[in-house]
Design a protein around this motif. Structure first.
Motif, PDB file in Angstrom:
ATOM      1  N   GLN A 147       0.655  -0.952  -0.486  1.00 34.05           N
ATOM      2  CA  GLN A 147       0.173   0.062  -0.137  1.00 34.05           C
ATOM      3  C   GLN A 147       0.670   1.037  -0.099  1.00 34.05           C
ATOM      4  OE1 GLN A 147      -0.616  -2.474   1.520  1.00 34.05           O
ATOM      5  NE2 GLN A 147      -2.818  -2.385   2.629  1.00 34.05           N
ATOM      6  N   ILE A 193      -5.183   9.677   8.867  1.00 35.16           N
ATOM      7  CA  ILE A 193      -6.194   9.914   7.367  1.00 35.16           C
ATOM      8  C   ILE A 193      -6.884  10.477   7.006  1.00 35.16           C
ATOM      9  CG2 ILE A 193      -8.231   7.939   8.084  1.00 35.16           C
ATOM     10  CD1 ILE A 193      -7.114   7.042   5.115  1.00 35.16           C
ATOM     11  N   ASP A 252      -8.083   6.657   1.421  1.00 36.68           N
ATOM     12  CA  ASP A 252      -7.437   4.928   1.776  1.00 36.68           C
ATOM     13  C   ASP A 252      -7.510   4.422   0.237  1.00 36.68           C
ATOM     14  OD1 ASP A 252     -10.390   4.499   0.958  1.00 36.68           O
ATOM     15  OD2 ASP A 252     -10.098   3.619   2.726  1.00 36.68           O
ATOM     16  N   ARG A 265      -2.880   5.106   1.230  1.00 36.78           N
ATOM     17  CA  ARG A 265      -3.704   3.694   1.258  1.00 36.78           C
ATOM     18  C   ARG A 265      -3.028   3.156   2.605  1.00 36.78           C
ATOM     19  NH1 ARG A 265      -4.744   2.127  -4.156  1.00 36.78           N
ATOM     20  NH2 ARG A 265      -3.954   3.703  -5.332  1.00 36.78           N
ATOM     21  N   GLY A 307      -5.023   3.159   5.614  1.00 34.93           N
ATOM     22  CA  GLY A 307      -6.739   3.106   5.733  1.00 34.93           C
ATOM     23  C   GLY A 307      -7.062   1.752   7.015  1.00 34.93           C
TER      24      GLY A 307
END
Length: 197
Positions: A77, A123, A133, A138, A141
């Motif tokens: 990610q 986030i 996300d 990401r 997330g």
């Protein structure tokens, strides 16, 4: 020194309190949520850290203890986030963790997994930069099944492990070392020359 808590996860929280506070202060000082460029450097540190831990997340002996361990890793990610942010994946930094004992490995993973709780706040800050996300943030997330539940499952396994006193001490050293390593990677990410972003 306060009394040692009964649960291993609580003891690890206790021994990492000071390095955790220092790291939080360092992150704030670099203001990763002021601009996308600054956030990209923060993601460089996250990627380097997660990439170093990837062998642990895929280790068959550790996966036997934590069945969903491989799915918990966020290196991929973070790599996608770097691409979203137009930032090259950095070269590995010298001095990654080598062949840790079980206790030490669990201490490192404890720090990595615990950071997912704090990511819930980060986030929201990243959203102000137009990140989410599914683009650029990401790695922050929410994990499948939820942050709190994933953390509870991990700490239940960690607290239930039958470790020797030596391995318990190694877990504490590992957790402290993980904070020290992320601090080093963060300093590196913000010190590298501006071509990165």
């Amino acid at each position: 020194m306060p009394d040692r808590p009964a649960l291993r996860s609580q003891r690890l929280n206790q021994v990492t309190h000071a390095p955790h506070a220092e790291l939080d202060a360092l992150v704030k000082a670099h203001a990763p949520f002021d601009t996308r460029e600054s956030f990209a450097r923060f993601v460089v540190a996250q990627y380097l850290f997660q990439a170093e831990l990837q062998p642990l997340y895929n280790d068959p002996d550790l996966v036997a203890i934590v069945p969903d361990l491989a799915q918990r890793c966020r290196a991929q990610q973070a790599l996608l986030d770097l691409a979203d942010l137009g930032t090259q994946a950095p070269a590995a930094l010298r001095g990654p963790l080598q062949a840790p004992s079980l206790g030490e490995a669990m201490g490192w993973i404890f720090v990595s997994e615990g950071s997912k709780l704090g990511a819930a706040f980060l986030i929201k800050r990243a959203a102000a930069l137009g990140l989410s996300d599914s683009f650029g943030a990401r790695h922050l997330g929410e994990p499948l099944g939820g942050r709190a539940e994933g953390w509870k499952q991990f700490t239940r396994i960690l607290d239930g492990l039958d470790l020797t006193a030596e391995e318990d001490a190694a877990a504490e050293r590992g957790a402290v070392a993980a904070f020290a390593r992320f601090t080093e990677l963060l300093k590196h990410a913000y010190a590298v020359d501006a071509q990165l972003v």
